[in-house]
Design an enzyme around this catalytic site. Structure first.
Site, PDB file in Angstrom:
ATOM      1  N   HIS A 136       0.832  -1.206   0.000  1.00  0.00           N
ATOM      2  CA  HIS A 136       0.000   0.000   0.000  1.00  0.00           C
ATOM      3  C   HIS A 136       0.863   1.252   0.000  1.00  0.00           C
ATOM      4  CE1 HIS A 136      -0.107  -0.170   4.680  1.00  0.00           C
ATOM      5  NE2 HIS A 136       0.653   0.834   4.343  1.00  0.00           N
ATOM      6  N   GLU A 141      -5.028   0.321   0.012  1.00  0.00           N
ATOM      7  CA  GLU A 141      -4.731  -1.093   0.237  1.00  0.00           C
ATOM      8  C   GLU A 141      -4.884  -1.880  -1.069  1.00  0.00           C
ATOM      9  OE1 GLU A 141      -3.398  -1.937   2.887  1.00  0.00           O
ATOM     10  OE2 GLU A 141      -4.395  -1.228   4.703  1.00  0.00           O
TER      11      GLU A 141
END
Ligand code: PGA
Length: 241
Positions: A136, A141
């Site tokens: 990330h 994410e």
């Protein structure tokens, strides 16, 4: 993408010097700042340089990448607190010119307003990034669309586990954050990503050797035209030449 493999101390020297040179040559520079362990050494160097009279941040503006949802500014786990404590309290920047996304109130609106504020300021000149062990950048994410602007993100269990070291216990780590999106980050004119330590090795391998994929958010940087990756030996250890 330029890649530099250096010792952590050398990375801190080089990156802080790049920021000092930028700030000294452009009084209106806009910095994109990050939190976490990674940039702390760079911020120390900037504070030292300010103390020694080598740089002033009086007219500089900054935008931070992200903030946890639900933490007030005076909570010592908030990223606003982190920035004040690790950098802003030690230099002459006007805190009114430092922006951290707001994770309180109407967060959806805060997210929209944040991108608009960056654009209105003229865009980020120099963005500093860390990288998560899952690839990330900011709180984007795996699986996050490359096209997203600032938005609300759910933290993965991996990130919660990684960040638990800053909290009394894992259950205290917030599960949501407001974060600049990958599209917002890609608008920065110049990007520097720092990766230090063996737990970043897989992500750095994907970043440098991997195919561009939303499974590894960091790989979007492959298509930016002004990126430098600074890695120490441990973080670089899985890259194939
Ligand atoms: P760290 O976090 O600097 O604390 O390793 C980096 C990140 O999660 O982006």
């Amino acid at each position: 993408m330029e890649v530099k493999v250096l010792k952590s101390e050398e990375i801190n020297n080089e990156v802080s010097n790049r920021i000092i040179n930028l700030v000294n040559s452009n009084k209106n520079a806009i910095l994109g700042l990050a939190t976490g362990s990674t940039p702390v050494g760079v911020y120390k160097k900037l504070a030292e340089a300010y103390k020694e009279g080598k740089v002033s941040f009086k007219t500089i503006r900054s935008f931070n990448l992200d903030e946890y949802i639900g933490l007030t500014e005076d909570n010592d786990q908030s990223y606003r607190y982190f920035m004040n404590h690790n950098l802003f309290d030690h230099i002459d920047i006007d805190k009114n010119n430092t922006k951290v996304p707001c994770g309180l109130g109407d967060v959806e609106k805060n997210a929209k307003d944040y991108d608009a504020a960056i654009d209105a300021a003229g865009g980020i000149d120099f963005q500093i990034l860390g990288i998560g062990s899952d690839g990330h950048i900011a709180f984007n994410e795996p699986g996050t669309s490359f096209n997203e602007g600032t938005h609300i993100a759910e933290l993965t269990d991996q990130t919660i586990t990684d960040n638990a070291r800053f909290f009394a216990k894992k259950e205290d780590v917030p599960t949501k954050a407001i974060t600049m999106g990958l599209a917002s980050i890609m608008k920065a004119k110049e990007i520097v990503l720092i990766a230090v330590g063996a737990n970043k090795a897989e992500a750095v391998k994907e970043l440098i050797n991997g195919k561009m994929s939303e499974d590894w958010p960091c790989t979007i940087l492959q298509k930016h035209n002004n990126v430098t990756i600074y890695a120490d030996e441990a973080a670089y250890s899985k890259v194939t030449k």
